[in-house]
Structure formats: C-alpha cells, structure tokens
Scaffold this motif. Structure first.
Motif, PDB file in Angstrom:
ATOM      1  N   ILE A   4       0.838  -1.202   0.000  1.00  0.00           N
ATOM      2  CA  ILE A   4       0.000   0.000   0.000  1.00  0.00           C
ATOM      3  C   ILE A   4       0.874   1.252   0.000  1.00  0.00           C
ATOM      4  N   ALA A   5       1.906   1.249   0.839  1.00  0.00           N
ATOM      5  CA  ALA A   5       2.815   2.405   0.924  1.00  0.00           C
ATOM      6  C   ALA A   5       3.511   2.641  -0.407  1.00  0.00           C
ATOM      7  N   ARG A   6       3.886   1.560  -1.094  1.00  0.00           N
ATOM      8  CA  ARG A   6       4.599   1.705  -2.362  1.00  0.00           C
ATOM      9  C   ARG A   6       3.676   2.213  -3.463  1.00  0.00           C
ATOM     10  N   GLN A   7       2.486   1.615  -3.573  1.00  0.00           N
ATOM     11  CA  GLN A   7       1.562   2.006  -4.640  1.00  0.00           C
ATOM     12  C   GLN A   7       1.063   3.435  -4.483  1.00  0.00           C
ATOM     13  N   LYS A   8       0.792   3.824  -3.251  1.00  0.00           N
ATOM     14  CA  LYS A   8       0.263   5.166  -3.001  1.00  0.00           C
ATOM     15  C   LYS A   8       1.352   6.205  -2.782  1.00  0.00           C
ATOM     16  N   ASN A   9       2.610   5.742  -2.833  1.00  0.00           N
ATOM     17  CA  ASN A   9       3.753   6.648  -2.634  1.00  0.00           C
ATOM     18  C   ASN A   9       3.670   7.362  -1.283  1.00  0.00           C
ATOM     19  N   LEU A  10       3.362   6.562  -0.252  1.00  0.00           N
ATOM     20  CA  LEU A  10       3.233   7.097   1.100  1.00  0.00           C
ATOM     21  C   LEU A  10       4.321   6.521   1.997  1.00  0.00           C
ATOM     22  N   ASP A  11       4.592   7.221   3.077  1.00  0.00           N
ATOM     23  CA  ASP A  11       5.573   6.749   4.041  1.00  0.00           C
ATOM     24  C   ASP A  11       5.031   5.501   4.761  1.00  0.00           C
ATOM     25  N   ARG A  12       5.873   4.466   4.890  1.00  0.00           N
ATOM     26  CA  ARG A  12       5.443   3.211   5.513  1.00  0.00           C
ATOM     27  C   ARG A  12       5.006   3.435   6.953  1.00  0.00           C
ATOM     28  N   GLU A  13       5.719   4.276   7.666  1.00  0.00           N
ATOM     29  CA  GLU A  13       5.368   4.556   9.068  1.00  0.00           C
ATOM     30  C   GLU A  13       3.976   5.177   9.165  1.00  0.00           C
ATOM     31  N   PHE A  14       3.643   6.008   8.172  1.00  0.00           N
ATOM     32  CA  PHE A  14       2.306   6.613   8.172  1.00  0.00           C
ATOM     33  C   PHE A  14       1.229   5.549   7.989  1.00  0.00           C
ATOM     34  N   VAL A  15       1.471   4.583   7.073  1.00  0.00           N
ATOM     35  CA  VAL A  15       0.485   3.529   6.818  1.00  0.00           C
ATOM     36  C   VAL A  15       0.268   2.690   8.071  1.00  0.00           C
ATOM     37  N   ILE A  16       1.378   2.333   8.771  1.00  0.00           N
ATOM     38  CA  ILE A  16       1.263   1.527   9.997  1.00  0.00           C
ATOM     39  C   ILE A  16       0.534   2.315  11.081  1.00  0.00           C
ATOM     40  N   ASP A  17       0.856   3.607  11.185  1.00  0.00           N
ATOM     41  CA  ASP A  17       0.197   4.439  12.190  1.00  0.00           C
ATOM     42  C   ASP A  17      -1.302   4.570  11.887  1.00  0.00           C
ATOM     43  N   THR A  18      -1.641   4.631  10.594  1.00  0.00           N
ATOM     44  CA  THR A  18      -3.047   4.706  10.205  1.00  0.00           C
ATOM     45  C   THR A  18      -3.777   3.419  10.580  1.00  0.00           C
ATOM     46  N   LEU A  19      -3.109   2.259  10.412  1.00  0.00           N
ATOM     47  CA  LEU A  19      -3.700   0.983  10.832  1.00  0.00           C
ATOM     48  C   LEU A  19      -3.979   0.985  12.340  1.00  0.00           C
ATOM     49  N   LYS A  20      -3.024   1.502  13.092  1.00  0.00           N
ATOM     50  CA  LYS A  20      -3.196   1.562  14.552  1.00  0.00           C
ATOM     51  C   LYS A  20      -4.420   2.422  14.904  1.00  0.00           C
ATOM     52  N   GLN A  21      -4.553   3.564  14.231  1.00  0.00           N
ATOM     53  CA  GLN A  21      -5.699   4.438  14.501  1.00  0.00           C
ATOM     54  C   GLN A  21      -7.020   3.751  14.150  1.00  0.00           C
ATOM     55  N   GLY A  22      -7.009   2.968  13.065  1.00  0.00           N
ATOM     56  CA  GLY A  22      -8.217   2.236  12.684  1.00  0.00           C
ATOM     57  C   GLY A  22      -8.611   1.206  13.731  1.00  0.00           C
ATOM     58  N   LEU A  23      -7.622   0.499  14.246  1.00  0.00           N
ATOM     59  CA  LEU A  23      -7.894  -0.498  15.292  1.00  0.00           C
ATOM     60  C   LEU A  23      -8.373   0.182  16.572  1.00  0.00           C
ATOM     61  N   MET A  24      -7.823   1.352  16.871  1.00  0.00           N
ATOM     62  CA  MET A  24      -8.259   2.095  18.059  1.00  0.00           C
ATOM     63  C   MET A  24      -9.730   2.501  17.916  1.00  0.00           C
ATOM     64  N   GLN A  25     -10.115   2.910  16.707  1.00  0.00           N
ATOM     65  CA  GLN A  25     -11.508   3.288  16.470  1.00  0.00           C
ATOM     66  C   GLN A  25     -12.432   2.072  16.609  1.00  0.00           C
ATOM     67  N   ALA A  26     -11.947   0.916  16.129  1.00  0.00           N
ATOM     68  CA  ALA A  26     -12.735  -0.310  16.269  1.00  0.00           C
ATOM     69  C   ALA A  26     -12.921  -0.669  17.738  1.00  0.00           C
ATOM     70  N   CYS A  27     -11.880  -0.483  18.543  1.00  0.00           N
ATOM     71  CA  CYS A  27     -11.970  -0.748  19.985  1.00  0.00           C
ATOM     72  C   CYS A  27     -12.968   0.200  20.648  1.00  0.00           C
ATOM     73  N   LYS A  28     -12.934   1.435  20.229  1.00  0.00           N
ATOM     74  CA  LYS A  28     -13.859   2.414  20.806  1.00  0.00           C
ATOM     75  C   LYS A  28     -15.305   2.044  20.482  1.00  0.00           C
ATOM     76  N   LYS A  29     -15.513   1.561  19.239  1.00  0.00           N
ATOM     77  CA  LYS A  29     -16.872   1.162  18.847  1.00  0.00           C
ATOM     78  C   LYS A  29     -17.309  -0.096  19.593  1.00  0.00           C
ATOM     79  N   LYS A  30     -16.338  -0.984  19.904  1.00  0.00           N
ATOM     80  CA  LYS A  30     -16.652  -2.245  20.573  1.00  0.00           C
ATOM     81  C   LYS A  30     -16.859  -2.059  22.077  1.00  0.00           C
ATOM     82  N   PHE A  31     -15.950  -1.307  22.719  1.00  0.00           N
ATOM     83  CA  PHE A  31     -15.956  -1.217  24.180  1.00  0.00           C
ATOM     84  C   PHE A  31     -16.482   0.118  24.710  1.00  0.00           C
ATOM     85  N   GLY A  32     -16.724   1.095  23.805  1.00  0.00           N
ATOM     86  CA  GLY A  32     -17.241   2.387  24.235  1.00  0.00           C
ATOM     87  C   GLY A  32     -16.170   3.413  24.526  1.00  0.00           C
TER      88      GLY A  32
END
Length: 477
Positions: free
Chosen positions: A13-41
């Motif tokens: 994803i980082a290569r195709q979109k020409n994005l920094d790999r650290e940004f992509v991983i950090d974005t994944l972390k934020q997505g999982l955090m949002q999923a946790c918030k939706k699950k646990f409140g």
C-alpha cells in the motif's frame, strides 16, 4: 492472514500510493483504536502495537486493579488480576491481550474503512503539495478524455483538467495524445485536488523560452513580459543583464531554431521578440514592431502613450483587427493611441486655430482689462510676449508678469488636454478627414488606434521619443 502477510500488504500500500510506511502503519493503529472504541465504548486505555520484523499485531487493554469493579472496561478485580500478576494489589495496572476474535466482522470492516479513508486523504494531500510546488511550471501528460469542451489530462496517475478557456483554439486534442501545459492552479475540492492546466496563458510562453534558451536559464537574459492571442500571435520582451549577450538573438537562436521550437509547440503562433527598455516611450515603439519609423510621447492623462506613424505604417502598427496595437498595450501596460502623421498635423492645425480667451485665465479682472488694452487678448499672445513683453506694460512687475504667464500656459495646457481627449473619442469632432488606412479598420467600442493594457506601466516619466532599430525586434515566421 499471516502476520508477515499483513506487513507485506502494508508495504505494498505504501509503495503504490507513494506514502511513508510509518504513516500507513500508524493509520492501521488508529483504525484499530476506532474499532476498539466502537466495541468497548472507549479507547483511552487501549494500546496497539505492530512489530516491524514479524508483523505481529498486538491489542492491549490497560486496566486498573480495584477491590470492587465499577467500570469493567477500565477496571479489574484483584482476583481476576491474579491471572496476569503474581501478587496483585489495588492501584496496580494490568495489560490484557484483546484477541481479534472479539472484534467481530463489523469491527474489522470499520478498521478497513478507516484505513483506506485515511490513506486516500493522505494521498490527496500529497498530490496537492506536489502540484502546488509545480505552480507556474510546465508538466507533461496524456489526454485521457474530452468532456464538455474541457480536456482531462493524466499526469502520473493524477487527473488534471485544461478548461476550454485555457486551450489554444486552433488546436485539436485527441485521446491518448501527449500534451504539455502550464500548471496555473491547484484547487481543493470534495473529490480531491483539482489541477488546472493552461496552454493559452502568457506564462506558458515564458516557460517555453526558459526551456529552450540556455541564457535565460543561466540568468543572463530575462523575459520582462509576454502578451498573447493564443495560436495566432504573441509578443515577448527580453532584456540582457550582460552587454556581451544579445537577448533577441539568444531567443531566436541559430537560423531561428530556438524560436521555431516554441512556435511548433504553440500550434504555429507567430512570435515577435522585442528588446525591453526602461524608457516607456522607447518600449512602446519597439512593442509595435514590425511597424517602424514611429515617434511616441506620453499624453497628459494617466497611462496613455500617443504614437505618431507615417500613413503607410498605420495599418501595420494597428495590425489585423487591431491585434498588433492590442498586444503591444498588453505587453507594455500602456494605453496606446496610434495616430497617422497626416491626422496628427490636422489635429495640431485645428487646435492652433482655436484661441484661449482672457476669460479662461485665473487672474483678476483688473489685469484682464489692462492686458486687453495692450492687445494681449488671448493666452497665445501672452505666451508669445513672454516676461519681457508683459513687464513693458505699465503697472506690471516681474512677479505679476510671472503669475500672468503661468495662468496663460495652464489655460493653454487645459485646452490641449481637452482636444486630445476629444480627438481620441471622436476624431470627426475636430473636422479631420480619416486616412484610408483608418477607414479600413473595423468599428470597435473604442477609438481607432487605442490599445488597452493588461497591467500598470512602469512608474517613469519618459521624455525621449522612441525610434526602433533593426536589432530591437524580430518576428518568427
């Protein structure tokens, strides 16, 4: 999906979109955090970790050890804490692993949506920054389609548009064809950055000369201005910072090679290359090339230059449908009034026949009576008499004579300005006969020979009369 497969997918994803790999991983972390918030409140006590080497993704919930649990999402009892700590006591902190199975399909889908939404936003922002830095530069792309007159151009997987108003009218654009254009704007829209291209902008012509002429890139020659009727004719003013470098010759090139390369790119647009001058009177004369044998002087009203030419040069100075004088006005920033020599002489003759009476002078009635008795009943006679003639009159000293003479000159100047304006707006008002060249000119909303500028003039007060030389301008054929 295996852990290493997760890492590979993020890297892709980082290569195709020409994005920094650290940004992509950090974005994944934020997505999982949002999923946790939706699950646990709440996600305040959630920690997400991604191991770079193994691709291991860990989701942990930090809970506080308490005697009585009031909030299960944030607290854990002492008894339950024994599964994680040897000797737990109140106020200790426990990290509990949250398995993916607890999230469910909807939570995983939410994570995926957030991940791709953030990546899309980052990609748009990157495109905006990239092309904002290219404002005023030429880019190359492939015509993707033509929609309602606008040309859609693909620039390295970035969609841009060349509006109908920014196209060269004589050109025909075809899908799949390569095209070069100037980036004139990058606008933020709901659908993402909108890159606006132009082939009709004067700066496109400037940048083409920048690419073709090494002396311009090196800073030895400067392009001072450009004016265009896209696809038909253009004028470019150049200036050399080094006496040893001929700016016009540098832009023309050996056997016209450099200017012809620009002409071919601009669909055969003829280009006049003129030598810039800090003297507006000289600059305006040069800008009216290929017409020659011209004289110019600034009019009394602001930002207008009167150019006098021989009758046989009038049509050339005006150009077809006023094109030459119009481009010269855009280039120099002056409104240009081109007057044939015979008409100019008739204007002067008509003005000289009209005298300025004493009533127009800002002096006392007593002085007017005294001057009338001495036969000086017009401003012209007072100016002709001068200080010597005025002081010869009894009761008029040096200071009074100076005041009278000044009033007479001011009244005469006011009359000249009035008739200049009248001649500009309605030449027939002075009883003059239009020259054959003038009669051939089409009717317009303004007086014949008037060019409207596109910008303000240089703030100088020229006095010299401009006379072009052969080397001051060249025209591409």
């Amino acid at each position: 999906m295996a852990n290493l497969d997760v890492v590979d997918a993020l890297n892709e994803i980082a290569r195709q979109k020409n994005l920094d790999r650290e940004f992509v991983i950090d974005t994944l972390k934020q997505g999982l955090m949002q999923a946790c918030k939706k699950k646990f409140g709440s996600s305040d006590n959630i920690v997400v970790e991604v191991e770079d080497d193994t691709g291991e993704i860990g989701i942990f919930a930090k809970k506080k050890v308490v005697e009585e649990v009031a909030d299960p999402a944030l607290e854990i009892s002492v008894e339950e804490a024994r599964d994680y700590l040897d000797k737990p006591k109140p106020d200790d902190e426990v990290e509990i692993i949250i398995p993916f199975e607890e999230f469910g399909r909807i939570a995983i889908q939410t994570t995926k949506q957030i991940l791709f939404q953030r990546i899309r936003e980052a990609e748009r922002e990157q495109v905006y920054r990239e092309f904002s830095s290219k404002l005023g530069n030429i880019v190359s792309g492939t015509i993707q389609q033509i929609s309602r007159g606008d040309v859609i151009v693909n620039l390295d997987n970035t969609e841009s548009v060349m509006p109908y108003a920014e196209q060269i009218r004589s050109e025909r654009y075809q899908q799949g064809r390569s095209v070069r254009a100037l980036v004139i704007d990058v606008a933020k829209t709901v659908k993402g950055p909108q890159v606006i291209l132009s082939r009709s902008h004067p700066d496109f012509l400037k940048r083409m000369f920048y690419q073709e002429v090494p002396e311009i890139r090196e800073g030895l020659v400067e392009v001072k201005g450009a004016a265009r009727d896209p696809g038909e004719r253009a004028k470019v003013a150049v200036y050399s910072k080094e006496n040893r470098v001929d700016p016009v010759g540098a832009c023309v090139g050996l056997k016209g090679a450099r200017v012809q390369a620009v002409v071919r790119e601009l669909a055969g647009e003829k280009i006049d290359i003129v030598l810039w001058s800090p003297d507006p009177a000289v600059y305006v004369v040069r800008a009216l090339a290929p017409a020659n044998q011209l004289e110019s002087y600034p009019a009394d009203d602001e930002n207008r230059m009167v150019v006098i030419c021989s009758d046989d040069q009038y049509s050339l100075a005006i150009g077809k449908k006023g094109q030459n004088v119009r481009l010269a006005a855009k280039l120099t920033g002056w409104r240009i009034d081109v007057v044939a020599e015979t008409e100019h002489l008739r204007r002067v003759e008509a003005i000289n026949k009209i005298s300025v009476g004493l009533d127009e002078l800002d002096i006392s009635d007593k002085l007017k009576d005294k001057l009338a008795k001495e036969g000086m009943d017009t401003a012209e006679k007072i100016i002709e008499a001068g200080d010597e003639g005025l002081t010869a009159i009894s009761g008029i000293g040096d200071k009074t004579a100076e005041k009278i003479l000044s009033a007479a000159k001011q009244a005469k100047d006011k009359q000249l300005m009035h008739f200049e304006q009248l001649a500009k707006e309605n030449p027939a008002a002075l009883g003059t006969v239009r020259t054959p060249a003038e009669q051939d000119q089409p009717a317009t909303d303004q007086a014949p020979g008037i060019g409207e500028p596109a910008k303000k003039p240089e703030e100088q007060a020229p006095e010299a009369v401009g006379q072009p030389e052969d080397q001051d301008s060249k025209t591409s054929e």
